[in-house]
Design a protein around this motif. Structure first.
Motif, PDB file in Angstrom:
ATOM      1  N   ILE A 132       0.842  -1.200   0.000  1.00 24.83           N
ATOM      2  CA  ILE A 132       0.000   0.000   0.000  1.00 24.83           C
ATOM      3  C   ILE A 132       0.878   1.251   0.000  1.00 24.83           C
ATOM      4  N   LYS A 139      -1.757  -2.812   8.039  1.00 27.18           N
ATOM      5  CA  LYS A 139      -3.096  -3.334   7.767  1.00 27.18           C
ATOM      6  C   LYS A 139      -3.750  -3.834   9.055  1.00 27.18           C
ATOM      7  N   ASN A 199      -5.359  -0.013   4.568  1.00 23.46           N
ATOM      8  CA  ASN A 199      -5.597  -0.714   3.306  1.00 23.46           C
ATOM      9  C   ASN A 199      -6.219   0.198   2.257  1.00 23.46           C
ATOM     10  N   THR A 215      -5.067   3.057  -0.406  1.00 26.08           N
ATOM     11  CA  THR A 215      -3.988   3.783  -1.074  1.00 26.08           C
ATOM     12  C   THR A 215      -4.285   5.273  -1.183  1.00 26.08           C
TER      13      THR A 215
END
Length: 388
Positions: A227, A291, A333, A335
């Protein structure tokens, strides 16, 4: 009060600060487990490991002398396992560790990990010793293999049969706690992490990389490197001539496969303390694109050196990196969310400077200091266990 503290080398960045305060309050003996794969880990880096299977005073262990300014080496011993965690060596080592514990006769046995060695150890130690275990992560953050999942689950279950006092280093979601641990059969205590101030003892070298943002720490899939790389490439970093430095060992060897970019600098190895301090201080800000998480020593390293952060809204991280005071919280999670966070700090250096001032004014004050944390554990955890 006598405390036997049994930990392992990956947690040494935490233990350096904790034990330094603990030995001011109680009589303490520390055992630190070293395996071949962990001899360079946490805050301690050993170039070699002895072949002897056993418990060796830290004053006699090659490489430990360079930490004498941070540790009272006379209080530390190395639980040396050069063979790895198989049943035979773990069984032999468990007896040797138990001999040390039973001879020391602690009021409190505090361990910070569970595994085959800890399961076997419980058979040999005196029954009257009060016991507590620190659990750093109550769930596995990476998706483990079937075998790893069941090995972890069985070892934890068997260890917790003998350790009915549990210390967690952050407050966690009640539902997650009840699913992962049983508060009805275990007494749960909560604590926190202080800043990793040992990093301040290292000289800051010149900046080799120009302007950059920084990720550091052991590299695992759950930490969101994929990411981060996507967000970096989408961001305005190149317009600002800002690079991304990724510093840390790729544990599984397959996470850093998509880092081919002239603007991404990868240091895929253990980062020594002095180099880490230099990387943090010279960076614009630190990024934790995790994450999933429980808590993180990365935040405490950055905070110790007054460095603002961007981190994701997972686990206890938002309580460690207060949004709008120490840094910026973004969605995990995601971008786009991470990219926007990077751009915001790039384009508002005055905000980054203000975050740094906030960290400096808050660090080591009140409940944030290791002195406060340690006193709280001795007074409200160890003493309570002894009086129950």
């Amino acid at each position: 009060m006598k405390v036997l503290y049994f930990t392992n080398i990956p947690f040494s960045d935490l233990e350096i600060s904790y034990v330094a305060e603990l030995e001011k309050l109680v009589d303490v003996k520390v055992l630190m487990l070293i395996l071949p794969k962990t001899k360079k880990s946490g805050a301690i880096s050993l170039e070699s490991q002895l072949d002897e299977l056993g418990v060796i005073p830290a004053t006699q262990y090659p490489g430990m002398e360079k930490y004498s300014n941070m540790l009272t080496l006379e209080h530390w011993s190395i639980v040396n396992n050069p063979k790895g965690s198989n049943y035979k060596t773990s069984s032999i080592l468990a007896k040797k560790v138990a001999e040390v514990i039973n001879e020391y006769q602690p009021d409190i046995l505090h361990i910070t990990m569970y595994g085959l060695l800890q399961v076997l150890l419980t058979k040999h130690i005196a029954k009257n010793i009060k016991k507590i275990i620190t659990i750093h992560d109550i769930v596995l953050h990476d998706k483990p293999s079937f075998a790893h999942y069941w090995y972890d689950r069985i070892c934890r279950s068997l260890t917790l049969k003998h350790f009915n006092n549990i210390l967690l280093l952050s407050h966690i979601d009640t539902n997650l706690l009840e699913r992962s641990l049983n508060p009805n059969t275990h007494q749960i205590f909560f604590s926190r992490l202080g800043p990793y101030t040992y990093l301040r003892g290292y000289p800051i070298e010149r900046n080799k990389y120009g302007k950059y943002i920084l990720f550091f720490g052991t590299i695992r899939p759950y930490k969101g490197i994929d990411i981060l790389i996507k967000a970096f490439k989408m961001s305005n970093c190149k317009n600002h001539q800002v690079k991304l430095v990724i510093a840390g060992k790729d544990i599984e060897g397959n996470v850093l496969h998509n880092t081919h970019d002239d603007e991404i600098i990868v240091l895929n190895r253990y980062i020594e303390n002095g180099e880490l301090a230099t990387l943090i201080v010279n960076s614009l800000f630190v990024i934790l694109p995790y994450k999933s998480a429980t808590q993180s020593g990365v935040t405490k390293s950055a905070i110790a050196l007054d460095k603002p952060m961007i981190c994701t809204n997972v686990g206890n991280l938002p309580n460690e990196v207060i949004d709008g005071r120490y840094g910026k919280i973004v969605s995990p999670n995601d971008t786009d969310s991470l990219c926007k966070g990077i751009n915001y700090l790039l384009e508002n250096p005055n905000v980054v400077e203000e975050f740094a001032k906030n960290i400096h004014s808050d660090v080591e004050t009140g409940n944030n200091s290791w002195k406060s944390i340690t006193l709280d554990i001795v007074t409200n955890v160890y003493s309570k266990i002894l009086n129950d």
